[in-house]
Design a protein around this motif. Structure first.
Motif, PDB file in Angstrom:
ATOM      1  N   ASN A 196       0.846  -1.195   0.000  1.00  0.00           N
ATOM      2  CA  ASN A 196       0.000   0.000   0.000  1.00  0.00           C
ATOM      3  C   ASN A 196       0.879   1.241   0.000  1.00  0.00           C
ATOM      4  OD1 ASN A 196      -2.326  -1.586   0.226  1.00  0.00           O
ATOM      5  ND2 ASN A 196      -2.119  -1.637   2.455  1.00  0.00           N
ATOM      6  N   PRO A 197       0.606   2.183  -0.885  1.00  0.00           N
ATOM      7  CA  PRO A 197       1.410   3.407  -0.881  1.00  0.00           C
ATOM      8  C   PRO A 197       1.213   4.188   0.409  1.00  0.00           C
ATOM      9  CG  PRO A 197      -0.416   3.569  -2.452  1.00  0.00           C
ATOM     10  CD  PRO A 197      -0.441   2.185  -1.890  1.00  0.00           C
ATOM     11  N   GLY A 198       2.210   4.975   0.747  1.00  0.00           N
ATOM     12  CA  GLY A 198       2.111   5.808   1.931  1.00  0.00           C
ATOM     13  C   GLY A 198       1.085   6.913   1.751  1.00  0.00           C
ATOM     14  N   ASP A 199       0.506   7.330   2.846  1.00  0.00           N
ATOM     15  CA  ASP A 199      -0.489   8.394   2.866  1.00  0.00           C
ATOM     16  C   ASP A 199       0.097   9.567   3.654  1.00  0.00           C
ATOM     17  OD1 ASP A 199      -2.810   9.672   4.649  1.00  0.00           O
ATOM     18  OD2 ASP A 199      -3.638   9.059   2.700  1.00  0.00           O
ATOM     19  N   LEU A 243      13.662  19.461   9.156  1.00  0.00           N
ATOM     20  CA  LEU A 243      13.039  18.642   8.118  1.00  0.00           C
ATOM     21  C   LEU A 243      12.381  19.498   7.046  1.00  0.00           C
ATOM     22  CD1 LEU A 243      11.636  15.702  10.249  1.00  0.00           C
ATOM     23  CD2 LEU A 243      13.746  15.807   8.916  1.00  0.00           C
ATOM     24  N   ASP A 244      12.402  20.807   7.221  1.00  0.00           N
ATOM     25  CA  ASP A 244      11.916  21.693   6.165  1.00  0.00           C
ATOM     26  C   ASP A 244      12.762  21.460   4.919  1.00  0.00           C
ATOM     27  OD1 ASP A 244      10.063  22.745   7.926  1.00  0.00           O
ATOM     28  OD2 ASP A 244      11.261  24.530   8.376  1.00  0.00           O
ATOM     29  N   GLY A 245      12.125  21.182   3.805  1.00  0.00           N
ATOM     30  CA  GLY A 245      12.827  20.954   2.552  1.00  0.00           C
ATOM     31  C   GLY A 245      13.421  19.567   2.381  1.00  0.00           C
ATOM     32  N   VAL A 246      13.170  18.667   3.324  1.00  0.00           N
ATOM     33  CA  VAL A 246      13.767  17.330   3.233  1.00  0.00           C
ATOM     34  C   VAL A 246      13.305  16.580   1.984  1.00  0.00           C
ATOM     35  CG1 VAL A 246      12.055  16.040   4.620  1.00  0.00           C
ATOM     36  CG2 VAL A 246      14.455  15.314   4.594  1.00  0.00           C
ATOM     37  N   GLY A 247      12.110  16.892   1.497  1.00  0.00           N
ATOM     38  CA  GLY A 247      11.602  16.251   0.283  1.00  0.00           C
ATOM     39  C   GLY A 247      12.383  16.638  -0.960  1.00  0.00           C
ATOM     40  N   LEU A 248      13.142  17.709  -0.879  1.00  0.00           N
ATOM     41  CA  LEU A 248      14.022  18.111  -1.979  1.00  0.00           C
ATOM     42  C   LEU A 248      15.427  17.539  -1.818  1.00  0.00           C
ATOM     43  CD1 LEU A 248      13.025  21.883  -2.254  1.00  0.00           C
ATOM     44  CD2 LEU A 248      12.390  20.031  -3.821  1.00  0.00           C
ATOM     45  N   ARG A 249      15.815  17.255  -0.597  1.00  0.00           N
ATOM     46  CA  ARG A 249      17.177  16.803  -0.313  1.00  0.00           C
ATOM     47  C   ARG A 249      17.357  15.294  -0.379  1.00  0.00           C
ATOM     48  NH1 ARG A 249      16.268  20.369   3.984  1.00  0.00           N
ATOM     49  NH2 ARG A 249      16.302  18.681   5.506  1.00  0.00           N
ATOM     50  N   GLU A 288      16.258   6.979   0.565  1.00  0.00           N
ATOM     51  CA  GLU A 288      17.144   7.532   1.598  1.00  0.00           C
ATOM     52  C   GLU A 288      16.385   7.778   2.896  1.00  0.00           C
ATOM     53  OE1 GLU A 288      20.392   9.973  -1.062  1.00  0.00           O
ATOM     54  OE2 GLU A 288      18.356  10.771  -0.926  1.00  0.00           O
ATOM     55  N   LEU A 289      15.177   8.328   2.784  1.00  0.00           N
ATOM     56  CA  LEU A 289      14.355   8.537   3.977  1.00  0.00           C
ATOM     57  C   LEU A 289      14.019   7.212   4.646  1.00  0.00           C
ATOM     58  CD1 LEU A 289      11.977  11.292   2.605  1.00  0.00           C
ATOM     59  CD2 LEU A 289      13.615  11.559   4.479  1.00  0.00           C
ATOM     60  N   ARG A 290      13.658   6.209   3.845  1.00  0.00           N
ATOM     61  CA  ARG A 290      13.293   4.903   4.397  1.00  0.00           C
ATOM     62  C   ARG A 290      14.443   4.349   5.240  1.00  0.00           C
ATOM     63  NH1 ARG A 290      11.851   3.011  -0.024  1.00  0.00           N
ATOM     64  NH2 ARG A 290       9.695   3.686   0.182  1.00  0.00           N
ATOM     65  N   GLN A 291      15.672   4.423   4.734  1.00  0.00           N
ATOM     66  CA  GLN A 291      16.812   3.916   5.499  1.00  0.00           C
ATOM     67  C   GLN A 291      16.987   4.689   6.792  1.00  0.00           C
ATOM     68  OE1 GLN A 291      19.230   1.151   4.844  1.00  0.00           O
ATOM     69  NE2 GLN A 291      19.008   1.646   6.995  1.00  0.00           N
ATOM     70  N   ARG A 292      16.850   6.002   6.732  1.00  0.00           N
ATOM     71  CA  ARG A 292      17.026   6.832   7.923  1.00  0.00           C
ATOM     72  C   ARG A 292      15.965   6.553   8.979  1.00  0.00           C
ATOM     73  NH1 ARG A 292      19.756   8.991   4.063  1.00  0.00           N
ATOM     74  NH2 ARG A 292      21.365  10.551   4.407  1.00  0.00           N
ATOM     75  N   ILE A 293      14.774   6.206   8.552  1.00  0.00           N
ATOM     76  CA  ILE A 293      13.697   5.917   9.497  1.00  0.00           C
ATOM     77  C   ILE A 293      13.801   4.486  10.021  1.00  0.00           C
ATOM     78  CG2 ILE A 293      11.189   5.684   9.751  1.00  0.00           C
ATOM     79  CD1 ILE A 293      11.031   7.968   7.570  1.00  0.00           C
ATOM     80  N   VAL A 294      14.013   3.531   9.132  1.00  0.00           N
ATOM     81  CA  VAL A 294      14.060   2.122   9.530  1.00  0.00           C
ATOM     82  C   VAL A 294      15.235   1.867  10.465  1.00  0.00           C
ATOM     83  CG1 VAL A 294      14.475  -0.230   8.684  1.00  0.00           C
ATOM     84  CG2 VAL A 294      12.793   1.227   7.551  1.00  0.00           C
ATOM     85  N   ASP A 295      16.439   2.264  10.073  1.00  0.00           N
ATOM     86  CA  ASP A 295      17.620   2.029  10.905  1.00  0.00           C
ATOM     87  C   ASP A 295      18.729   3.005  10.521  1.00  0.00           C
ATOM     88  OD1 ASP A 295      19.628   1.148  12.547  1.00  0.00           O
ATOM     89  OD2 ASP A 295      19.602  -0.921  11.847  1.00  0.00           O
ATOM     90  N   PRO A 296      18.737   4.185  11.127  1.00  0.00           N
ATOM     91  CA  PRO A 296      19.738   5.191  10.770  1.00  0.00           C
ATOM     92  C   PRO A 296      21.171   4.795  11.125  1.00  0.00           C
ATOM     93  CG  PRO A 296      18.518   5.886  12.707  1.00  0.00           C
ATOM     94  CD  PRO A 296      17.850   4.639  12.191  1.00  0.00           C
ATOM     95  N   LEU A 308       4.906   7.988   6.821  1.00  0.00           N
ATOM     96  CA  LEU A 308       5.823   9.053   7.230  1.00  0.00           C
ATOM     97  C   LEU A 308       6.682   9.506   6.053  1.00  0.00           C
ATOM     98  CD1 LEU A 308       6.988  10.880   9.402  1.00  0.00           C
ATOM     99  CD2 LEU A 308       8.431   8.963  10.139  1.00  0.00           C
ATOM    100  N   ILE A 309       7.166   8.575   5.268  1.00  0.00           N
ATOM    101  CA  ILE A 309       7.949   8.922   4.075  1.00  0.00           C
ATOM    102  C   ILE A 309       7.107   9.763   3.123  1.00  0.00           C
ATOM    103  CG2 ILE A 309       9.051   7.987   1.992  1.00  0.00           C
ATOM    104  CD1 ILE A 309       9.842   5.548   3.812  1.00  0.00           C
ATOM    105  N   ALA A 310       5.858   9.358   2.895  1.00  0.00           N
ATOM    106  CA  ALA A 310       4.981  10.120   2.001  1.00  0.00           C
ATOM    107  C   ALA A 310       4.832  11.559   2.497  1.00  0.00           C
ATOM    108  CB  ALA A 310       3.604   9.443   1.887  1.00  0.00           C
ATOM    109  N   TYR A 311       4.700  11.743   3.803  1.00  0.00           N
ATOM    110  CA  TYR A 311       4.596  13.086   4.360  1.00  0.00           C
ATOM    111  C   TYR A 311       5.904  13.858   4.190  1.00  0.00           C
ATOM    112  CZ  TYR A 311       4.632  16.896   7.662  1.00  0.00           C
ATOM    113  OH  TYR A 311       4.769  18.145   8.223  1.00  0.00           O
ATOM    114  N   LEU A 312       7.018  13.245   4.554  1.00  0.00           N
ATOM    115  CA  LEU A 312       8.295  13.942   4.471  1.00  0.00           C
ATOM    116  C   LEU A 312       8.626  14.375   3.041  1.00  0.00           C
ATOM    117  CD1 LEU A 312      10.392  11.791   6.960  1.00  0.00           C
ATOM    118  CD2 LEU A 312       9.447  14.080   7.360  1.00  0.00           C
TER     119      LEU A 312
END
Length: 122
Positions: free
Chosen positions: A14-17, A56-62, A67-75, A114-118
């Motif tokens: 399921n895609p992120g919301d 986290l402002d602008g993180v969707g551009l960076r 990359e976000l998934r790795q940082r959230i799952v196990d940084p 969370l990734i979809a939001y970020l």
């Protein structure tokens, strides 16, 4: 351009919301991103967010979803000495309360939400 290890494959079918992901980010029992990171939101008073981690402002551009998934799952895969929690792994964790042993902080769907939001933070 990737910045260290990534997790390219989504954890769910399921895609992120993004709306659910925002709720995860601000919920103190879930992601609680605001405790360490600045996120500009009208509902968050100035100075209420933490400044331990990067804004986290602008993180969707960076960063990419992988990359976000790795940082959230196990940084720790990126920075072994990080103080950021591993939100979706239980391997190698120490000082975990017995009622939480073996349980990730976030479910796979919560990670994807969370990734979809970020990614909306441009």
């Amino acid at each position: 351009m990737a910045q260290g290890p990534t997790l390219p494959e989504p954890l769910t079918r399921n895609p992120g919301d993004a709306a659910r992901g925002k709720a995860v980010a601000v919920n103190s029992d879930l992601g609680n991103c605001l405790i360490c990171h600045q996120i500009s939101m009208p509902e968050v008073p100035p100075g209420a967010a933490g400044d331990i981690g990067p804004s986290l402002d602008g993180v969707g551009l960076r960063l990419t979803a992988a990359e976000l998934r790795q940082r959230i799952v196990d940084p720790r895969k990126i920075e072994p000495e990080t103080i950021m929690p591993a939100y979706h792994t239980t391997d190698g964790l120490v000082r975990v309360a017995s009622q939480y042993a073996g349980l990730p902080i976030l479910s796979a769907q919560q990670v994807e939400d969370l990734i979809a939001y970020l990614l909306t933070l441009k």
